[in-house]
Design a protein around this motif. Structure first.
Motif, PDB file in Angstrom:
ATOM      1  N   ARG A  96       0.833  -1.206   0.000  1.00  0.00           N
ATOM      2  CA  ARG A  96       0.000   0.000   0.000  1.00  0.00           C
ATOM      3  C   ARG A  96       0.870   1.258   0.000  1.00  0.00           C
ATOM      4  O   ARG A  96       0.600   2.207  -0.738  1.00  0.00           O
ATOM      5  CB  ARG A  96      -0.937   0.005   1.211  1.00  0.00           C
ATOM      6  N   LEU A  97       1.902   1.263   0.854  1.00  0.00           N
ATOM      7  CA  LEU A  97       2.800   2.413   0.888  1.00  0.00           C
ATOM      8  C   LEU A  97       3.501   2.603  -0.455  1.00  0.00           C
ATOM      9  O   LEU A  97       3.661   3.734  -0.924  1.00  0.00           O
ATOM     10  CB  LEU A  97       3.843   2.247   1.996  1.00  0.00           C
ATOM     11  N   HIS A  98       3.890   1.498  -1.066  1.00  0.00           N
ATOM     12  CA  HIS A  98       4.547   1.597  -2.378  1.00  0.00           C
ATOM     13  C   HIS A  98       3.572   2.139  -3.419  1.00  0.00           C
ATOM     14  O   HIS A  98       3.935   2.974  -4.244  1.00  0.00           O
ATOM     15  CB  HIS A  98       5.091   0.236  -2.807  1.00  0.00           C
ATOM     16  N   ASP A  99       2.323   1.630  -3.369  1.00  0.00           N
ATOM     17  CA  ASP A  99       1.308   2.131  -4.304  1.00  0.00           C
ATOM     18  C   ASP A  99       1.043   3.625  -4.077  1.00  0.00           C
ATOM     19  O   ASP A  99       0.747   4.359  -5.014  1.00  0.00           O
ATOM     20  CB  ASP A  99       0.003   1.337  -4.159  1.00  0.00           C
ATOM     21  N   GLU A 100       1.146   4.074  -2.839  1.00  0.00           N
ATOM     22  CA  GLU A 100       0.958   5.481  -2.522  1.00  0.00           C
ATOM     23  C   GLU A 100       2.196   6.294  -2.952  1.00  0.00           C
ATOM     24  O   GLU A 100       2.089   7.403  -3.459  1.00  0.00           O
ATOM     25  CB  GLU A 100       0.742   5.618  -1.009  1.00  0.00           C
ATOM     26  N   TYR A 101       3.378   5.705  -2.765  1.00  0.00           N
ATOM     27  CA  TYR A 101       4.643   6.374  -3.077  1.00  0.00           C
ATOM     28  C   TYR A 101       4.859   6.507  -4.577  1.00  0.00           C
ATOM     29  O   TYR A 101       5.330   7.552  -5.054  1.00  0.00           O
ATOM     30  CB  TYR A 101       5.790   5.568  -2.445  1.00  0.00           C
ATOM     31  N   LYS A 102       4.515   5.465  -5.331  1.00  0.00           N
ATOM     32  CA  LYS A 102       4.821   5.395  -6.765  1.00  0.00           C
ATOM     33  C   LYS A 102       4.246   6.576  -7.552  1.00  0.00           C
ATOM     34  O   LYS A 102       4.996   7.270  -8.244  1.00  0.00           O
ATOM     35  CB  LYS A 102       4.306   4.056  -7.310  1.00  0.00           C
ATOM     36  N   LEU A 115      11.621  21.231 -14.870  1.00  0.00           N
ATOM     37  CA  LEU A 115      12.591  22.237 -14.443  1.00  0.00           C
ATOM     38  C   LEU A 115      14.007  21.888 -14.895  1.00  0.00           C
ATOM     39  O   LEU A 115      14.962  22.585 -14.554  1.00  0.00           O
ATOM     40  CB  LEU A 115      12.571  22.384 -12.918  1.00  0.00           C
ATOM     41  N   GLY A 116      14.155  20.769 -15.608  1.00  0.00           N
ATOM     42  CA  GLY A 116      15.466  20.356 -16.101  1.00  0.00           C
ATOM     43  C   GLY A 116      16.298  19.643 -15.048  1.00  0.00           C
ATOM     44  O   GLY A 116      17.510  19.505 -15.210  1.00  0.00           O
ATOM     45  N   LEU A 117      15.673  19.183 -13.987  1.00  0.00           N
ATOM     46  CA  LEU A 117      16.400  18.456 -12.943  1.00  0.00           C
ATOM     47  C   LEU A 117      16.356  16.958 -13.221  1.00  0.00           C
ATOM     48  O   LEU A 117      15.465  16.463 -13.915  1.00  0.00           O
ATOM     49  CB  LEU A 117      15.771  18.738 -11.567  1.00  0.00           C
ATOM     50  N   GLN A 118      17.308  16.255 -12.658  1.00  0.00           N
ATOM     51  CA  GLN A 118      17.323  14.799 -12.838  1.00  0.00           C
ATOM     52  C   GLN A 118      16.238  14.158 -11.985  1.00  0.00           C
ATOM     53  O   GLN A 118      15.818  14.703 -10.957  1.00  0.00           O
ATOM     54  CB  GLN A 118      18.671  14.223 -12.410  1.00  0.00           C
ATOM     55  N   ARG A 119      15.835  12.976 -12.461  1.00  0.00           N
ATOM     56  CA  ARG A 119      14.850  12.203 -11.688  1.00  0.00           C
ATOM     57  C   ARG A 119      15.465  11.752 -10.367  1.00  0.00           C
ATOM     58  O   ARG A 119      16.672  11.601 -10.255  1.00  0.00           O
ATOM     59  CB  ARG A 119      14.450  10.933 -12.454  1.00  0.00           C
ATOM     60  N   LEU A 120      14.635  11.540  -9.376  1.00  0.00           N
ATOM     61  CA  LEU A 120      15.091  10.967  -8.107  1.00  0.00           C
ATOM     62  C   LEU A 120      15.384   9.483  -8.326  1.00  0.00           C
ATOM     63  O   LEU A 120      14.759   8.844  -9.180  1.00  0.00           O
ATOM     64  CB  LEU A 120      14.013  11.125  -7.029  1.00  0.00           C
ATOM     65  N   PRO A 121      16.312   8.889  -7.565  1.00  0.00           N
ATOM     66  CA  PRO A 121      16.598   7.452  -7.745  1.00  0.00           C
ATOM     67  C   PRO A 121      15.373   6.611  -7.383  1.00  0.00           C
ATOM     68  O   PRO A 121      14.576   6.978  -6.530  1.00  0.00           O
ATOM     69  CB  PRO A 121      17.758   7.181  -6.799  1.00  0.00           C
ATOM     70  N   ASP A 122      15.248   5.477  -8.096  1.00  0.00           N
ATOM     71  CA  ASP A 122      14.144   4.551  -7.803  1.00  0.00           C
ATOM     72  C   ASP A 122      14.362   3.893  -6.448  1.00  0.00           C
ATOM     73  O   ASP A 122      15.481   3.829  -5.935  1.00  0.00           O
ATOM     74  CB  ASP A 122      14.056   3.465  -8.884  1.00  0.00           C
ATOM     75  N   LEU A 123      13.267   3.387  -5.886  1.00  0.00           N
ATOM     76  CA  LEU A 123      13.351   2.721  -4.586  1.00  0.00           C
ATOM     77  C   LEU A 123      14.290   1.526  -4.617  1.00  0.00           C
ATOM     78  O   LEU A 123      14.999   1.262  -3.656  1.00  0.00           O
ATOM     79  CB  LEU A 123      11.962   2.254  -4.128  1.00  0.00           C
TER      80      LEU A 123
END
Length: 176
Positions: A96-102, A115-123
């Motif tokens: 559930r938390l992952h489904d909420e986080y995704k 904004l031209g920023l890099q993506r955050l790293p995946d979990l």
């Protein structure tokens, strides 16, 4: 002749006494042997009963030991069931938390890209970093496997943009 008959009668009586005495001695010897056998058998019977009592005590000790083992098995089965239930609850909560986080992460990544920023790293990338930390040494393969299955995403080439709903699109779809 009356004396001779009397003597013969006495001799016959002595002979009969002797025969009867011998017969009586034989019976007395047999009777003594029977009494000895009887006493011996009584001792054996007493020993057998004592051995039987010891065996019954040993049996009861084993029965009690088996009862305790069964009780321990029941406790362990209940503990395992409770642990499996707890694990399933934790997995469901993690899901559930992952489904909420995704979707939240996908939205943040989309905003960052505008904004031209890099993506955050995946979990899953962060999970690899976390698993190297000392606090995460004790993790079961079962949980790691489930977490891996939750966080794994198909690999696509770097630079492939994401759509607004968060799924990656290949270059043909972007061109089209």
């Amino acid at each position: 002749m009356a004396d001779e008959q009397e003597i013969m009668c006495k001799l016959e009586s002595i002979k009969e006494i002797r025969n009867k005495t011998l017969q009586m001695e034989k019976i007395k010897a047999r009777l003594k042997a029977e009494f000895e056998a009887l006493e011996s058998e009584e001792r054996h019977l007493k020993e057998y009963k004592q051995e039987m009592d010891l065996l019954l005590q040993e049996k009861m000790a084993h029965v009690e030991e088996l009862r305790l083992i069964h009780a321990d098995i029941n406790v362990m089965e209940n503990t395992i069931k409770q642990s499996e239930n707890d694990l399933n609850k934790l997995l469901e909560s993690t899901r559930r938390l992952h489904d909420e986080y995704k979707p939240l992460k996908e939205h943040v990544d989309a905003l960052r890209m505008t904004l031209g920023l890099q993506r955050l790293p995946d979990l899953c990338e962060e999970e690899e970093k976390l698993s190297l930390e000392p606090a995460c040494h004790v993790t079961s393969r079962f949980i790691e496997m489930h977490l891996y299955a939750l966080f794994v995403k198909p690999r696509v080439a770097h630079g492939t943009p994401k759509s607004q709903n968060g799924s990656k699109m290949n270059e043909e779809k972007v061109k089209g």
